[in-house]
Design a protein around this motif. Structure first.
Motif, mmCIF file in Angstrom:
data_model
loop_
_atom_site.group_PDB
_atom_site.id
_atom_site.type_symbol
_atom_site.label_atom_id
_atom_site.label_comp_id
_atom_site.label_asym_id
_atom_site.label_seq_id
_atom_site.Cartn_x
_atom_site.Cartn_y
_atom_site.Cartn_z
ATOM 1 N N UNK A 173 0.835 -1.086 -0.024
ATOM 2 C CA UNK A 173 0.098 0.003 -0.090
ATOM 3 C C UNK A 173 0.803 1.254 0.025
ATOM 4 N N UNK A 174 1.955 1.145 0.537
ATOM 5 C CA UNK A 174 2.760 2.174 0.347
ATOM 6 C C UNK A 174 3.965 2.456 -0.698
ATOM 7 N N UNK A 175 3.942 1.675 -1.747
ATOM 8 C CA UNK A 175 4.815 1.609 -2.692
ATOM 9 C C UNK A 175 4.546 2.926 -3.474
ATOM 10 N N UNK A 176 5.793 3.164 -3.985
ATOM 11 C CA UNK A 176 5.721 4.752 -4.750
ATOM 12 C C UNK A 176 4.678 4.429 -6.122
ATOM 13 N N UNK A 177 4.536 3.313 -6.671
ATOM 14 C CA UNK A 177 3.760 3.024 -8.042
ATOM 15 C C UNK A 177 2.312 2.993 -7.926
ATOM 16 N N UNK A 178 1.903 2.997 -6.411
ATOM 17 C CA UNK A 178 0.461 2.893 -6.009
ATOM 18 C C UNK A 178 -0.518 3.786 -6.891
ATOM 19 N N UNK A 179 -0.079 4.935 -7.125
ATOM 20 C CA UNK A 179 -0.905 6.036 -8.114
ATOM 21 C C UNK A 179 -1.117 5.405 -9.376
ATOM 22 N N UNK A 180 -0.056 4.879 -10.053
ATOM 23 C CA UNK A 180 0.051 4.191 -11.328
ATOM 24 C C UNK A 180 -1.082 2.916 -11.258
ATOM 25 N N UNK A 181 -0.955 2.352 -10.093
ATOM 26 C CA UNK A 181 -1.702 0.979 -9.935
ATOM 27 C C UNK A 181 -3.181 1.181 -9.982
ATOM 28 N N UNK A 182 -3.481 2.425 -9.116
ATOM 29 C CA UNK A 182 -4.740 2.672 -8.886
ATOM 30 C C UNK A 182 -5.574 3.307 -10.332
ATOM 31 N N UNK A 183 -4.685 3.999 -10.984
ATOM 32 C CA UNK A 183 -4.922 4.482 -12.357
ATOM 33 C C UNK A 183 -5.439 3.276 -13.211
ATOM 34 N N UNK A 184 -4.308 2.411 -13.207
ATOM 35 C CA UNK A 184 -4.638 1.082 -14.257
ATOM 36 C C UNK A 184 -5.809 0.222 -13.579
ATOM 37 N N UNK A 185 -6.138 0.109 -12.151
ATOM 38 C CA UNK A 185 -7.112 -0.557 -11.936
ATOM 39 C C UNK A 185 -8.810 0.114 -12.099
ATOM 40 N N UNK A 186 -8.581 1.596 -12.372
ATOM 41 C CA UNK A 186 -9.706 2.247 -12.752
ATOM 42 C C UNK A 186 -9.946 2.120 -14.197
#
Length: 256
Positions: free
Chosen positions: A122-135
């Motif tokens: 949950x604290x990995x720096x790529x989480x914003x990218x992962x959230x965008x891809x999930x969306x």
């Protein structure tokens, strides 16, 4: 001719000898495969069982991704997850498995992989990218606007989560654009439903849907050019309902 027949017999005998040697090798513990490979390697394949290192698998996976060979890329990254779960490349492999599924348009599998990544890191720096891809997985999985829009709603929630949790992220602007597209989809769906009720002369139901639509998605309604038509439909609904006593029975109007 006798010489030719002798040569044929010699060749057959030699081949049979090789087969016997191979069969004997299989029966002997631990040395069958090596002898088979020695005698018949070209016939039965390379037999290369050398296990690739995680570094080699990462290189292979990245190369395959660049070549858009997402199937083989997926295999390489899956091997890292399965064989080297404690490797320093394991987290990268988890992410790239999700990306490979996404590029193969396997959005359900990609979504599961992205969700797992967020849960584990949950604290990995790529989480914003992962959230965008999930969306995007949910956005691209949504059905046409005349069908249920649950995936669109989930996509919008995911994009909104990204914008709220990571306001400084480079993916925030992209997520905001997708939120507006989601709102347009949802507005179009509600607009279509309202029109169906209106054409069926179910004016009370039409009014309720129009009211909810205007309250929930005013910007989308404006951008889609629905405002004037919806206002006219609403006026006609009000006119009819007022004439009919708001569609309620006399007993309801009297308070019973």
């Amino acid at each position: 001719m006798p010489v030719f027949r002798d040569r044929q017999r010699t060749v057959r005998q030699g081949f049979l000898l090789l087969l016997l040697l191979a069969a004997s090798a299989v029966a002997l513990s631990g040395c069958g495969s090596s002898l088979l490979q020695y005698y018949f390697g070209d016939t039965f394949g390379s037999g290369d069982t050398v296990e690739q290192t995680p570094e080699q698998l990462v290189w292979e996976g990245v190369q395959k991704m660049q070549e858009k060979d997402y199937g083989d890329a997926l295999k390489a990254f899956q091997k890292i997850k399965e064989r080297y779960p404690y490797s320093k490349y394991a987290i990268l492999a988890e992410l790239k498995v999700a990306d490979a599924h996404f590029h193969r348009e396997e959005y359900a599998d990609a979504a599961l992989a992205y969700e797992e990544f967020i849960r584990l890191h949950p604290r990995n720096e790529v989480v914003p990218y992962v959230l965008y891809q999930l969306g995007m997985c949910r956005f691209l999985s949504a059905r046409s606007v005349d069908r249920d829009q649950e995936e669109t709603r989930l996509a919008m929630e995911t994009f909104r989560r990204l914008t709220e949790a990571f306001p400084e992220s480079e993916y925030r602007a992209k997520a905001q654009e997708k939120i507006l597209e989601c709102r347009k989809r949802l507005a179009t769906h509600e607009y279509n439903v309202s029109r169906v009720y209106y054409r069926m002369e179910k004016y009370r139901a039409a009014k309720l849907r129009i009211t909810a639509l205007l309250e929930a998605y005013p910007e989308a309604v404006e951008e889609l050019g629905y405002t004037e038509e919806l206002e006219q439909m609403m006026a006609h609904c009000d006119e009819y309902l007022n004439k009919e006593g708001d569609g309620r029975s006399v007993w309801t109007r009297l308070g019973f």
